[in-house]
Design a protein around this motif. Structure first.
Motif, short mmCIF file in Angstrom:
data_model
loop_
_atom_site.label_atom_id
_atom_site.label_comp_id
_atom_site.label_asym_id
_atom_site.label_seq_id
_atom_site.Cartn_x
_atom_site.Cartn_y
_atom_site.Cartn_z
N ARG A 157 88.95 68.01 -7.85
CA ARG A 157 89.58 68.49 -9.09
C ARG A 157 90.44 67.36 -9.61
NH1 ARG A 157 89.76 73.58 -6.23
NH2 ARG A 157 91.73 72.99 -5.24
N PHE A 158 89.78 66.41 -10.24
CA PHE A 158 90.42 65.15 -10.59
C PHE A 158 91.52 65.33 -11.64
CE2 PHE A 158 90.87 61.25 -13.05
CZ PHE A 158 91.11 60.34 -12.03
N SER A 159 92.61 64.63 -11.41
CA SER A 159 93.69 64.54 -12.40
C SER A 159 94.39 63.20 -12.19
CB SER A 159 94.69 65.69 -12.23
OG SER A 159 95.44 65.55 -11.05
N ILE A 160 94.98 62.69 -13.25
CA ILE A 160 95.67 61.41 -13.17
C ILE A 160 96.82 61.49 -12.17
CG2 ILE A 160 97.02 59.71 -14.44
CD1 ILE A 160 94.09 59.71 -15.13
N LYS A 161 97.54 62.64 -12.17
CA LYS A 161 98.66 62.83 -11.26
C LYS A 161 98.19 62.76 -9.80
CE LYS A 161 102.35 66.07 -10.06
NZ LYS A 161 102.96 67.41 -10.37
N LYS A 162 97.09 63.46 -9.51
CA LYS A 162 96.56 63.45 -8.14
C LYS A 162 96.12 62.04 -7.75
CE LYS A 162 93.61 66.62 -6.54
NZ LYS A 162 92.32 67.31 -6.30
N PHE A 163 95.49 61.33 -8.69
CA PHE A 163 94.98 59.99 -8.41
C PHE A 163 96.11 59.04 -8.01
CE2 PHE A 163 93.83 55.70 -9.90
CZ PHE A 163 92.71 55.48 -9.11
N GLU A 193 95.79 68.98 -1.27
CA GLU A 193 95.38 70.29 -1.78
C GLU A 193 96.35 71.41 -1.37
OE1 GLU A 193 92.79 70.97 -3.74
OE2 GLU A 193 92.03 68.92 -3.83
N ASP A 194 96.11 72.59 -1.95
CA ASP A 194 96.76 73.86 -1.57
C ASP A 194 98.29 73.80 -1.63
OD1 ASP A 194 94.22 74.71 -1.16
OD2 ASP A 194 94.40 75.05 0.99
N LYS A 195 98.81 73.20 -2.68
CA LYS A 195 100.26 73.08 -2.82
C LYS A 195 100.94 74.44 -3.03
CE LYS A 195 100.21 68.74 -2.24
NZ LYS A 195 100.69 68.19 -0.97
N ASN A 196 100.19 75.41 -3.53
CA ASN A 196 100.77 76.73 -3.79
C ASN A 196 100.60 77.71 -2.63
OD1 ASN A 196 97.99 76.76 -4.15
ND2 ASN A 196 98.06 78.45 -5.61
N LYS A 197 100.05 77.25 -1.52
CA LYS A 197 99.82 78.13 -0.37
C LYS A 197 101.05 78.14 0.54
CE LYS A 197 95.45 78.78 -1.50
NZ LYS A 197 94.94 80.08 -1.98
N TYR A 209 86.43 62.52 -1.66
CA TYR A 209 86.01 63.86 -2.08
C TYR A 209 87.17 64.66 -2.66
CZ TYR A 209 84.63 68.76 -1.69
OH TYR A 209 84.41 70.09 -1.95
N LEU A 210 88.30 64.66 -1.96
CA LEU A 210 89.45 65.43 -2.42
C LEU A 210 90.03 64.86 -3.71
CD1 LEU A 210 91.27 66.07 1.00
CD2 LEU A 210 89.96 67.71 -0.37
N THR A 211 89.91 63.54 -3.90
CA THR A 211 90.42 62.92 -5.12
C THR A 211 89.65 63.39 -6.34
OG1 THR A 211 91.11 60.95 -3.89
CG2 THR A 211 90.86 60.72 -6.28
N LYS A 238 99.07 59.89 -6.98
CA LYS A 238 99.69 60.39 -5.76
C LYS A 238 98.94 59.88 -4.53
CE LYS A 238 101.14 64.66 -3.48
NZ LYS A 238 101.19 66.13 -3.58
N ILE A 239 97.62 59.91 -4.60
CA ILE A 239 96.80 59.44 -3.49
C ILE A 239 96.97 57.92 -3.33
CG2 ILE A 239 94.42 59.11 -2.70
CD1 ILE A 239 93.80 61.84 -3.97
N LEU A 240 97.02 57.20 -4.45
CA LEU A 240 97.25 55.76 -4.37
C LEU A 240 98.58 55.46 -3.69
CD1 LEU A 240 96.08 54.23 -7.78
CD2 LEU A 240 95.03 54.00 -5.53
N PHE A 241 99.58 56.30 -3.96
CA PHE A 241 100.90 56.12 -3.36
C PHE A 241 100.81 56.25 -1.84
CE2 PHE A 241 104.78 58.24 -1.75
CZ PHE A 241 105.70 57.21 -1.98
N PHE A 242 100.15 57.32 -1.37
CA PHE A 242 100.02 57.53 0.08
C PHE A 242 99.17 56.44 0.72
CE2 PHE A 242 101.02 62.11 -0.83
CZ PHE A 242 102.14 62.18 -0.02
N VAL A 243 98.09 56.04 0.04
CA VAL A 243 97.24 54.97 0.58
C VAL A 243 98.04 53.68 0.70
CG1 VAL A 243 95.26 53.48 0.07
CG2 VAL A 243 95.07 55.96 -0.24
N GLY A 244 98.86 53.39 -0.30
CA GLY A 244 99.69 52.19 -0.26
C GLY A 244 100.65 52.20 0.91
N ILE A 245 101.28 53.35 1.14
CA ILE A 245 102.22 53.47 2.27
C ILE A 245 101.50 53.24 3.60
CG2 ILE A 245 103.65 55.09 3.57
CD1 ILE A 245 104.53 56.30 0.95
#
Length: 321
Positions: free
Chosen positions: A148-154, A102-106, A143-145, A156-163
């Motif tokens: 505000r669901f989006s395919i890009k966010k989904f 979250e909060d990428k623009n902060k 919850y964060l996924t 991205k989270i899968l990428f981090f979870v995989g790592i």
């Protein structure tokens, strides 16, 4: 709250229990992380919050790196820590997970340093094998996924979870101590080889709960215990009989060490700050629920991170204005 606490420890317990000034100081020192945070809230931070934030991120990153390097140099550290590789600063991983999603623009979520710190703290938190935090991190991620669901966010989270899962699997396969810790504390429950209640409560927490009940029945919930009287005592793994001044539950610690009035005032502090939106709800609730099974809101660094992040949020609102 702090004034009531100090008056109780220094004056009231001296009269009733004969507690010395030195013992009063030791009693207050148990919750020094929380009390330091509360003093910061009342006094404010008289420095550029951007510099404070950057300094905090650097300190957490350096702490994590030193911890990992120490493990590489001396694997026996894992034996001394019971197979847990986490550090006191790893609890920042709760905030780190939020910042990764979250909060990428902060302003406080810009640059490589915050990403590096978030990842390192998350790794440290995962390697700590604290089942409470592992479960709450999972719920936070879900919850964060879908917040505000989006395919890009989904993805991205899968990428981090995989790592993260890849790293954990590698450590699990290459380190016998961590492997046994995962088998005992996580896989045995997931695979149904051990009952969750039996694994976490029975033969482990019953003694603590019985002693907490005994201290409450002795009316120590009113003013709290004198410092010399522990919450409970038991034999440790080295067969040494140890007296413990606190438990793994923040609110029980506040109640039995400082009394009901201090606990009530603390709840009021949390309520006021939550109502004024000084806390990001998901971060607050993760630490709050964790506090029922780990001392996240009294003595751990997590409460300090929670309050410092509230300054960051407030400054963000001010910058926006």
């Amino acid at each position: 709250m702090f004034i009531v606490l100090v008056f109780t420890e220094v004056v009231v317990k001296n009269v009733i229990y004969g507690q010395s000034i030195g013992e009063a100081f030791k009693a207050v020192r148990i919750g020094l992380t929380l009390f330091s945070s509360l003093i910061l809230i009342t006094q404010g931070i008289r420095a550029d919050i951007r510099i404070v934030w950057k300094t905090l991120l650097m300190a957490i990153s350096v702490s994590a790196i030193l911890s990992f390097v120490s493990l590489a140099i001396d694997p026996n550290i894992l034996v001394e820590q019971g197979g847990r590789a986490g550090t006191a600063n790893a609890y920042f991983g709760v905030i780190g997970l939020y910042l990764l999603i979250e909060d990428k623009n902060k302003w406080y979520n810009q640059g490589k340093l915050v990403k590096i710190t978030a990842v390192l703290s998350l790794i440290g938190l995962l390697l700590g094998f604290n089942r409470t935090y592992l479960a709450l991190l999972f719920y936070e991620g879900v919850y964060l996924t879908f917040r505000r669901f989006s395919i890009k966010k989904f993805f991205k989270i899968l990428f981090f979870v995989g790592i993260f899962l890849g790293m954990l699997f590698y450590v699990y396969k290459t380190n016998d101590i961590i492997g046994r810790q995962v088998d005992k504390r996580i896989l045995s429950i997931v695979l149904g080889e051990a009952d969750l209640k039996e694994n976490t409560v029975e033969n482990n927490r019953d003694l603590i709960y019985d002693n907490i009940e005994a201290r409450i029945n002795e009316n120590h919930w009113v003013l709290g215990l004198p410092y010399k009287k522990p919450v409970f005592s038991r034999y440790n793994l080295e067969n040494e009989y140890i007296a413990y001044t606190k438990t793994d539950t923040s609110f029980i610690n506040i109640l039995l060490r400082y009394g009901f009035l201090v606990l009530l005032l603390f709840f009021n502090v949390l309520y006021l700050m939550y109502r004024k939106k000084y806390f990001i709800p998901i971060i607050f609730w993760v630490f709050f629920f964790a506090s029922f099974n780990t001392d996240s809101l009294l003595a751990q660094n997590s409460v300090f991170f929670l309050f410092i992040f509230s300054f960051v949020l407030l400054s963000s609102y001010n910058f926006k204005k």
